[in-house]
Design a protein around this motif. Structure first.
Motif: not given
Lengths: 283, 355
Positions: B96, B101, B104, B113-116, B119, B191, B253
């Motif tokens: 991370q 993104g 994974n 995962r890195y979803w910041k 998010e 995505g 997104s």
């Protein structure tokens, strides 16, 4: 009348090789073409750093076709050989979480010079040209699922053949090695995707190859036992293929045990067939 | 020829040099493959090395990533008696640091995962509002849902670039929208997926071969070993084209192939981008694995825009708009309403604004 002619022809054909052989002891031996078809099973080990940093191992199936004859030139001292290898292997990583499917097809054409060291022992030394095409498919990868393989080679090959008489039957033992020396080999760049290659975004895909970036060999050990209608052949082949190009390393290693048959044929060219000595399927 | 035979016999008897030559070549040509052990330390080293050699944004992100320092920091935390969950948490934390993104870590029990990149931001998207605009009478071509809105403006929603879309689907959509004043292409919450779908759709909106960016790849293990960027063009499709005003709706997104689509569309004539900054994700991802069988995904081929700028951290829209709660209460999508106004009062495309 017709059956009499057929019988005569059959007897003639039956004794024709004998007649030739008898004559050959005085003059020249009848050249025969050797053909062999084998199917094999074994184990293989695959490593391709484009796909994974892990070594995959598993089993393989292979087909080996071989044809060899006496050249019509060079006073019968030269023998061209065609060899076609097909190999498919299914291998897995140590944790059985992914598998590789590897397919390779290789054709080698070799011209040997024959040394008859004595009645039972022959040595062949040859120059070889070969082409190999193949792929390694990894079932887990997304944008890098396949590593394509391809190369053309010039190389060396050698055969040692020994005939041993067991209960008046000739049992032939043969060892052959194939060693590519130089040629050209295909490789993507270190992190190049096949998507890019498909778009034509590739500066260089083929490289001159020799021992510094491509090393491969085959050791083929065979024994042949003549039966009534054909000759039974058992072969063990040890194959190794390695490329190190653009920081990408591929290694493929297999040990395959083949079983099959071989036969020797006397071939008649189209003009000879019309001289009335032979009965072919097509008149 | 007899002399050759005799010579060979002599060679075989005396020196065996043919055999020795083979052995010699074998020795210097075969390389040993180094495999990391399947224990926490081995898996840590394998993961760090895979990323060190292959990840393509170390150079671009060097202001906040020192990969060697990260190795030192995390190496101290790895213990060989860690269980899988603890190892996963640690390795995922290390990954991370890359803030990508496309990075994974896949295990049988979780996906790191890195979803910041989405998010931490407003979503600017409400599925129920989309359904209101589409009504129940919308059409579906391939995986695109489309409807003609009031004011005679076409609206299509494409939620996943992995979904199938065929040339004939696009023909029907464009033909159906041909009498509309303009078209809204909504790719919010998309995505990504297949880059081939990007080219397929964008090719309906260009009138000439258009430079939309560049792509490069790593040529070696060094962090700065890259190929020369190779130009990427969108060629006009030989089939139906849409040449009226188009507004592409974006939010945080919009990632990966969708990011690439938004980039391509902003170079098309009569196209503008409206909404929030895209999520980025401009590195084509590859996969690899650890000795314990866990998979890892990471970026390897950076994509750049037509000015050779990185797109990894997203693309700013030409017109910035957020979904307003007051509009949501009224059952209105702020971005769609703004897009309708933009089409009605068409003034300039994104490419005009660039120039």
């Amino acid at each position: 009348m017709l059956s009499t002619i057929n019988k005569t022809l059959c007897i003639f054909l039956l004794f024709l090789p004998v007649a030739f052989l008898a004559r050959s002891q005085e003059e020249k031996l009848v050249p025969l073409t050797y053909q062999s078809s084998l199917i094999g099973f074994g184990t293989s080990r695959v490593y391709d750093s484009y796909l994974s940093p892990l070594i995959y191992s598993g089993s393989n199936v292979g087909i080996l076709y071989e044809k060899m004859c006496m050249a019509g030139w060079g006073n019968g001292n030269f023998s061209p050989q065609h060899q076609l290898f097909f190999d498919y292997s299914c291998t897995g990583n140590k944790t059985n979480t992914a598998s590789d499917h590897t397919g390779l097809i290789e054709y080698d054409y070799t011209v040997y010079y024959r040394f008859n060291l004595n009645d039972d022992f022959q040595v062949f030394a040859g120059a070889q040209a070969g082409v190999l095409l193949g792929f390694i498919y990894n079932s887990r990868n997304g944008n890098n699922p396949v590593s394509a393989k391809g190369n053309v080679n010039l190389g060396l090959s050698g055969i040692a053949a020994y005939k041993l008489m067991i209960k008046s039957q000739p049992v032939r033992f043969r060892y052959q090695f194939n060693l590519p020396v130089a040629g050209g080999v295909y490789s993507p760049q270190f992190g190049e995707s096949y998507y890019e290659i498909g778009l034509g975004n590739s500066e260089k895909l083929f490289y001159l190859s020799s021992f510094h970036n491509h090393f491969a060999f085959k050791n083929i050990l065979s024994v042949e036992l003549p039966l009534n209608w054909l000759t039974f052949r058992a072969t063990f082949a040890n194959s190794f293929y390695q490329t190190i190009i653009n920081d990408l390393t591929t290694q493929w290693h297999s040990n395959t045990f083949y079983l099959g048959v071989s036969k020797n044929f006397y071939t008649v060219n189209g003009r000879e067939q019309h001289n009335g000595k032979y009965s072919g399927v097509f008149k | 020829m007899n002399s050759v035979s005799k010579s060979l016999q002599l060679i075989l008897k005396s020196h065996k040099s043919g055999f020795l030559l083979l052995v010699f070549f074998s020795l210097f040509a075969c390389v040993d493959i180094e495999e990391y052990p399947n224990n926490p330390r081995g898996n840590f080293e394998a993961l760090w090395t895979i990323m060190d050699e292959h990840y393509c944004f170390f150079e671009y992100k060097k202001e906040w990533i020192d990969w060697n320092k990260i190795h030192s920091e995390y190496k101290e935390k790895v213990k060989n008696d860690m269980d899988d969950e603890a190892l996963f948490a640690l390795l995922n934390e290390m990954l991370q640091e890359l803030k990508d993104g496309h990075v994974n870590l896949y295990t049988p029990f979780d996906v790191g995962r890195y979803w910041k990149w989405f998010e931490d931001y407003e979503s600017n998207f409400d599925e129920s509002l989309i359904n209101k605009y589409l009504d129940s009478t919308y059409a579906i071509a391939g995986s695109i849902r489309y409807q003609i809105l009031e004011d005679n403006i076409g609206y299509l929603y494409y939620g996943n670039f992995s979904s199938v879309i065929g040339e004939t689907n696009l023909d029907y959509i464009i033909h159906g929208m041909s009498d509309c004043r303009g078209l809204i292409i909504d790719v919010r919450n998309n995505g990504g997926g297949l880059l081939s779908n990007v080219n397929k759709i964008a090719s309906r909106f260009v009138t000439e071969k258009t430079l939309v960016g560049y792509m490069q790849h790593k040529t070696g293990k060094a962090h700065d070993a890259f190929s020369e960027p190779v130009a990427r063009y969108i060629e006009p499709s030989a089939r139906l084209h849409y040449q009226k005003p188009v507004v592409v709706l974006t939010n945080r997104s919009c990632f990966s192939a969708t990011n690439d689509f938004v980039n391509a569309m902003r170079y098309c004539p009569k196209v503008t981008i409206l909404g929030d900054r895209t999520g980025g994700g401009s590195g084509l991802p590859f996969s690899s694995e650890l000795p314990n069988g866990w998979s890892v995904r990471f970026s390897v081929c950076p994509m750049l825009d037509a000015d050779k700028n990185h797109l990894e951290l997203g693309i700013e829209p030409c017109i910035r708009k957020d979904l307003l709660p007051s509009d949501v209460e009224k059952g209105k999508d702020t971005l769609i309403e703004a897009a309708k106004q933009e089409i009605k009062n068409w003034s300039s495309s994104c490419s005009d604004r660039f120039n």
